[in-house]
Design an enzyme around this catalytic site. Structure first.
Site, PDB file in Angstrom:
ATOM      1  N   SER A  44      73.135  40.796 -23.183  1.00  0.00           N
ATOM      2  CA  SER A  44      71.702  41.011 -23.449  1.00  0.00           C
ATOM      3  C   SER A  44      71.064  39.686 -23.846  1.00  0.00           C
ATOM      4  CB  SER A  44      71.510  42.018 -24.579  1.00  0.00           C
ATOM      5  OG  SER A  44      71.898  43.306 -24.160  1.00  0.00           O
ATOM      6  N   SER A  68      78.306  43.055 -36.325  1.00  0.00           N
ATOM      7  CA  SER A  68      76.903  42.718 -36.542  1.00  0.00           C
ATOM      8  C   SER A  68      76.698  41.351 -35.914  1.00  0.00           C
ATOM      9  CB  SER A  68      76.567  42.698 -38.033  1.00  0.00           C
ATOM     10  OG  SER A  68      75.187  42.438 -38.187  1.00  0.00           O
ATOM     11  N   GLY A  70      74.231  40.180 -33.917  1.00  0.00           N
ATOM     12  CA  GLY A  70      72.899  39.589 -34.014  1.00  0.00           C
ATOM     13  C   GLY A  70      72.396  38.997 -32.708  1.00  0.00           C
ATOM     14  N   LEU A  71      72.820  39.588 -31.590  1.00  0.00           N
ATOM     15  CA  LEU A  71      72.368  39.178 -30.255  1.00  0.00           C
ATOM     16  C   LEU A  71      72.590  37.694 -29.925  1.00  0.00           C
ATOM     17  CD1 LEU A  71      68.998  41.123 -29.684  1.00  0.00           C
ATOM     18  CD2 LEU A  71      71.149  41.453 -28.475  1.00  0.00           C
ATOM     19  N   CYS A 130      69.342  47.528 -30.233  1.00  0.00           N
ATOM     20  CA  CYS A 130      70.290  46.681 -30.963  1.00  0.00           C
ATOM     21  C   CYS A 130      70.140  46.918 -32.464  1.00  0.00           C
ATOM     22  CB  CYS A 130      70.063  45.207 -30.664  1.00  0.00           C
ATOM     23  SG  CYS A 130      71.217  44.193 -31.607  1.00  0.00           S
ATOM     24  N   LYS A 164      68.699  51.100 -22.517  1.00  0.00           N
ATOM     25  CA  LYS A 164      69.864  51.372 -23.362  1.00  0.00           C
ATOM     26  C   LYS A 164      69.370  51.943 -24.679  1.00  0.00           C
ATOM     27  CE  LYS A 164      74.209  49.358 -24.945  1.00  0.00           C
ATOM     28  NZ  LYS A 164      75.059  48.140 -24.904  1.00  0.00           N
ATOM     29  N   SER A 194      76.035  51.209 -30.126  1.00  0.00           N
ATOM     30  CA  SER A 194      76.866  51.520 -31.295  1.00  0.00           C
ATOM     31  C   SER A 194      76.059  52.301 -32.335  1.00  0.00           C
ATOM     32  CB  SER A 194      77.432  50.232 -31.912  1.00  0.00           C
ATOM     33  OG  SER A 194      76.393  49.338 -32.228  1.00  0.00           O
ATOM     34  N   GLY A 250      83.329  55.004 -26.916  1.00  0.00           N
ATOM     35  CA  GLY A 250      84.646  55.610 -27.102  1.00  0.00           C
ATOM     36  C   GLY A 250      85.460  55.781 -25.836  1.00  0.00           C
ATOM     37  N   THR A 272      84.342  48.351 -26.895  1.00  0.00           N
ATOM     38  CA  THR A 272      85.412  48.066 -27.864  1.00  0.00           C
ATOM     39  C   THR A 272      86.779  47.925 -27.204  1.00  0.00           C
ATOM     40  OG1 THR A 272      84.213  49.174 -29.661  1.00  0.00           O
ATOM     41  CG2 THR A 272      86.598  48.979 -29.906  1.00  0.00           C
TER      42      THR A 272
END
Length: 311
Positions: A44, A68, A70-71, A130, A164, A194, A250, A272
């Site tokens: 992104s 986390s 933070g893009l 996000c 998204k 997430s 998941g 993940t």
């Protein structure tokens, strides 16, 4: 067996990376392209390059992950150059997905205008969810602001576009968001990003495990699969059939993939588990899904797609 039609294009299978994982650099993207994934998506991007949040900002957990980030990204032009170059060289291949996540509505509009004016012929994903930029709310939890942004976007944007979304937890919210999304010529929705602002604790150290936001971060992996499946199903039953669904959350095994497809997802993004396993995960998960389908006597995904039974 796993051939998938999506956005008027054909993909060898429904699997792809989730934006944010294994897609920061052109090297990462080339590895995805060389993998067995049916498609892949860029990191992104924001208009300018971002370093993101301080480290540590990503930790693998027993049943998933907390992050986390933070893009962090290398900036819009870096990824646009890559997709255009790739498109030119590989015209016969399935289209690439290009993800953007502006820090404001104006920034999103500016990037979408650049995409519209470019020769990009792939699929754009607008990240409205996000959860890890301090002080920046997730836009898709503000229904009015989401509708306003999409109204403006579709005054000029004519290329395939998906959004998204964050996870929703209230049936009324599914109703409201679906009603908004159904007004627009969207190609797809991606559910879910997430689960924002979870907290994981190292009880030995009596401490949080990531540095930004006092340890609060987005949760991914097996922890969120039931929530992801619920969101996929809720939108599958509420959105007009022209709007497809990408299921994210998941997916670690062929079984997880099967469940997402059964709920109504058309494409599947892996985050993940890809971070833990690397691009070789696609070989394994394809094999596992094909074995499940063989066992059940299914010749194609269409045989069971969206056909979840109620009691």
């Amino acid at each position: 067996m796993l051939k998938t039609t999506f956005a008027n294009a054909e993909f060898a299978n429904p699997f792809m990376n989730a934006s944010g994982v294994h897609c920061m650099t052109t090297e990462d993207l080339e590895e995805l392209k060389a993998s067995q994934a049916g498609a892949y998506i860029t990191k992104s991007s924001t208009l300018e390059k971002r370093e993101g949040n301080p480290l540590p900002r990503y930790v693998d957990l027993e049943l998933g992950s907390i992050n986390s980030m933070g893009l962090p990204n290398l900036g819009f032009d870096y990824y646009l150059d890559y997709v255009l170059k790739n498109q030119k060289e590989k015209a016969q291949e399935a289209p690439i997905f290009f993800s953007i996540a502006g820090m404001s509505a104006a920034e999103n509009i500016a990037m979408l205008k650049k995409i519209q004016e470019s020769n990009f012929s792939g699929i754009t994903e607008l990240n409205l969810s996000c959860p890890n930029v301090p002080g920046k709310p997730q836009l898709a939890y503000d229904f009015e602001a989401t509708e306003k942004l999409l109204k403006e976007v579709f005054t000029f944007f004519t290329k395939p576009l998906g959004v998204k979304l964050p996870p929703y937890f209230d049936l009324v919210h599914f109703d409201i968001m679906a009603e908004i999304l159904n007004q627009f010529p969207l190609t797809y929705v991606n559910s879910v990003n997430s689960i924002g602002n979870g907290l994981f604790i190292d009880s030995e150290a009596e401490s949080v495990v990531i540095k930004p936001k006092d340890g609060f971060g987005g949760i991914g992996g097996a922890y969120i699969k039931p929530t992801a499946l619920a969101n996929v199903r809720a939108f599958y039953t509420r959105l007009k059939p022209e709007i497809k669904i990408i299921g994210t959350g998941g997916i670690e095994t062929g079984q997880d993939a099967f469940e997402h497809l059964l709920c109504g997802a058309t494409m599947l993004q892996i985050g993940t588990a890809l971070h833990k396993e690397g691009p070789a995960i696609f070989d394994r998960i394809i094999k596992e899904l094909e074995e499940i389908m063989d066992k059940k006597g299914y010749q194609s995904i269409a045989d069971f797609h969206g056909k979840l039974k109620s009691l």
